[in-house]
Design a protein around this motif. Structure first.
Motif, short mmCIF file in Angstrom:
data_model
loop_
_atom_site.label_atom_id
_atom_site.label_comp_id
_atom_site.label_asym_id
_atom_site.label_seq_id
_atom_site.Cartn_x
_atom_site.Cartn_y
_atom_site.Cartn_z
N PHE A 70 0.83 -1.21 0.00
CA PHE A 70 0.00 0.00 0.00
C PHE A 70 0.86 1.26 0.00
CE2 PHE A 70 -3.48 2.71 0.78
CZ PHE A 70 -3.13 3.60 1.78
N ILE A 71 1.88 1.25 0.87
CA ILE A 71 2.76 2.42 0.95
C ILE A 71 3.57 2.57 -0.33
CG2 ILE A 71 4.69 3.43 2.21
CD1 ILE A 71 3.60 2.13 4.72
N HIS A 72 3.94 1.45 -0.93
CA HIS A 72 4.68 1.51 -2.19
C HIS A 72 3.83 2.17 -3.29
CE1 HIS A 72 7.70 0.41 -5.12
NE2 HIS A 72 6.74 -0.12 -5.88
N ASP A 73 2.53 1.80 -3.31
CA ASP A 73 1.63 2.42 -4.29
C ASP A 73 1.52 3.92 -4.04
OD1 ASP A 73 1.19 0.00 -5.45
OD2 ASP A 73 -0.70 -0.39 -4.40
N ILE A 74 1.44 4.30 -2.77
CA ILE A 74 1.39 5.73 -2.45
C ILE A 74 2.64 6.43 -2.93
CG2 ILE A 74 1.37 7.40 -0.55
CD1 ILE A 74 -0.42 5.51 0.98
N GLY A 75 3.78 5.76 -2.75
CA GLY A 75 5.04 6.35 -3.21
C GLY A 75 5.03 6.61 -4.70
N GLU A 76 4.49 5.66 -5.47
CA GLU A 76 4.42 5.86 -6.92
C GLU A 76 3.52 7.03 -7.27
OE1 GLU A 76 5.14 1.28 -8.50
OE2 GLU A 76 3.12 2.13 -8.45
N LYS A 77 2.40 7.14 -6.56
CA LYS A 77 1.50 8.27 -6.82
C LYS A 77 2.17 9.59 -6.51
CE LYS A 77 -1.99 5.76 -8.10
NZ LYS A 77 -2.42 5.75 -9.52
N ILE A 78 2.90 9.63 -5.41
CA ILE A 78 3.59 10.87 -5.06
C ILE A 78 4.65 11.21 -6.09
CG2 ILE A 78 5.13 11.92 -3.36
CD1 ILE A 78 3.62 10.42 -1.20
N GLU A 79 5.34 10.19 -6.58
CA GLU A 79 6.35 10.45 -7.61
C GLU A 79 5.70 10.99 -8.88
OE1 GLU A 79 8.36 6.78 -8.06
OE2 GLU A 79 9.61 7.04 -6.28
N GLU A 80 4.51 10.46 -9.22
CA GLU A 80 3.80 11.00 -10.37
C GLU A 80 3.40 12.45 -10.14
OE1 GLU A 80 1.64 6.84 -11.81
OE2 GLU A 80 0.46 8.55 -11.16
N ALA A 81 2.95 12.73 -8.92
CA ALA A 81 2.53 14.09 -8.60
C ALA A 81 3.68 15.07 -8.69
CB ALA A 81 1.90 14.14 -7.21
N ILE A 82 4.84 14.64 -8.23
CA ILE A 82 6.01 15.51 -8.30
C ILE A 82 6.36 15.82 -9.74
CG2 ILE A 82 8.48 15.61 -7.78
CD1 ILE A 82 7.89 14.02 -5.25
N GLY A 83 5.99 14.94 -10.67
CA GLY A 83 6.28 15.16 -12.08
C GLY A 83 5.23 15.95 -12.82
N PHE A 84 4.24 16.56 -12.14
CA PHE A 84 3.20 17.35 -12.80
C PHE A 84 3.83 18.53 -13.53
CE2 PHE A 84 0.28 14.64 -11.40
CZ PHE A 84 -0.90 15.08 -10.83
N GLY A 85 3.23 18.87 -14.68
CA GLY A 85 3.76 19.96 -15.49
C GLY A 85 2.79 21.12 -15.61
N LYS A 86 3.30 22.24 -16.06
CA LYS A 86 2.49 23.44 -16.24
C LYS A 86 1.73 23.36 -17.55
CE LYS A 86 2.87 28.48 -16.48
NZ LYS A 86 3.79 29.64 -16.44
N PRO A 87 0.42 23.61 -17.54
CA PRO A 87 -0.34 23.62 -18.80
C PRO A 87 0.16 24.73 -19.73
CG PRO A 87 -1.79 23.55 -16.89
CD PRO A 87 -0.42 23.84 -16.37
N THR A 88 -0.09 24.56 -21.02
CA THR A 88 0.27 25.58 -22.01
C THR A 88 -1.00 26.09 -22.68
OG1 THR A 88 0.57 23.91 -23.74
CG2 THR A 88 2.51 24.53 -22.44
#
Length: 353
Positions: A70-88
């Motif tokens: 469960f915590i590993h899945d949360i870690g992946e989600k957080i890593e995805e969130a950290i990779g969010f980009g700015k819309p154009t």
């Protein structure tokens, strides 16, 4: 008596070590220290207590594995969130669906692209239209919609320029002129992790301040004449007082001789009216002379008679289609023979009378 479980998972992201520490701490009810990948159990109780806990070890181990996943899945989600980009965003087009003597409706098309794995809301849209640094109109559009995940959408921003407001504010802006404009748009979006972002956009162009054309009924020529029904041509002079060409598509009109209407119609008529230029238009009309009384007899005797004319012309322009009013009050016209020159000067004849 109790047992202390010392757990350390090297396979988890380092950013989750603290979270795992506290979860394991809650499960074991004791402190933790570093060990190998597998949990190390340190015995501090009696043999009976150890035997009882051994029976439960398998169940607890399965639960901890689930917590680990469960915590590993949360870690992946957080890593995805950290990779969010700015819309154009980009202004792709500006349309003028309606323009007349009173106002111009403008629609700004903005293409917004969302590179993120979740939809993002458009919180607000601020806009400003200015000309040579002077504000023409501004406003705010709240709650402008949502851009889907990994998608794009064209957002339409409607604006309206009220010409009376512009002319009252800036006296040097004359009817018939073309003015430059600059549209400034701020898109305010809400992106997870990154928070609220403002995307500024600009687009320049030109917009007209339309002026109604002048119209004169220069003369009337009769094709056939009888007191019951007469077919005639109205010879109109149309003067374009705008700084841009007009392409005539159609016109509707009504004409009065004296105080009596001789009728009107809506006609399809094509003609180009150049900027600051004059175009002549012939319009057929049928009426009954017996209904006109003295106005018709004045025309037959060569005297001028008063007329009025009202209507609209439908024209194309470099800025879009327009419907402009035409009107003439208190004009004077004369009866002309069919083949006489159109350039006949009514004013000269008025002077001779």
């Amino acid at each position: 008596m109790f047992y202390v479980y010392v757990v350390f998972y090297k396979s988890l992201p380092s950013s989750l070590s603290l979270s795992l520490y506290w979860i394991t701490h809650i499960i074991s009810g004791s402190d933790m220290s570093t060990s190998d990948d597998k949990p190390e159990i340190v015995e501090r109780g009696t043999k009976d207590e150890k035997h009882e806990e051994d029976d439960k070890e398998e169940g607890k181990g399965g639960f901890i594995e689930k917590v680990k996943d469960f915590i590993h899945d949360i870690g992946e989600k957080i890593e995805e969130a950290i990779g969010f980009g700015k819309p154009t965003a980009d202004v792709t087009a500006i349309h003028v669906p309606l323009i007349n003597l009173h106002k111009a409706d403008i629609v700004v098309d903005v293409l917004v692209k969302n590179p993120n794995p979740v939809p993002i809301p458009l919180i607000d849209i601020n806009y400003l239209v200015e000309s040579d640094g002077r504000k023409l109109v501004s406003g705010l559009i709240p709650d402008a919609g949502t851009i889907k995940a990994h998608g794009e959408e064209t957002v339409k921003i409607p604006l309206t320029l009220i010409y009376d407001d512009i002319k009252q504010t800036y006296a040097d802006i004359n009817p018939g002129s073309i003015i430059p404009y600059r549209v400034k748009v701020d898109l305010i979006v809400d992106v997870p992790i990154l928070g609220r972002l403002t995307i500024p956009l600009e687009k320049t162009g030109e917009i007209p301040i339309p002026y109604k054309p002048d119209i004169d009924l220069e003369k009337i020529t009769f094709e056939t004449f009888s007191f019951e029904e007469t077919v005639a041509n109205l010879h109109l002079k149309l003067e374009n007082k705008n700084d841009f060409d007009l392409g005539l598509n159609s016109l509707d009109y009504e004409v009065w001789l004296g105080d009596v209407s001789i009728g009107g119609a809506e006609l399809t008529k094509s003609a180009k009216v150049e900027k600051s230029g004059i175009t002549y238009i012939d319009i057929p009309i049928t009426f009954k002379p017996k209904d006109f009384g003295s106005a018709l007899w004045d025309m037959i005797r060569g005297r001028g008679t008063g007329y009025s004319m009202k209507g609209n012309i439908d024209v194309d322009s470099p800025f879009g289609n327009m419907k402009l009013p035409i009107s003439k009050e208190g004009g004077t016209t004369r009866l002309k023979k069919k083949k006489e020159d159109r350039d006949y000067d009514d004013d000269d004849e008025d002077d001779e009378d």
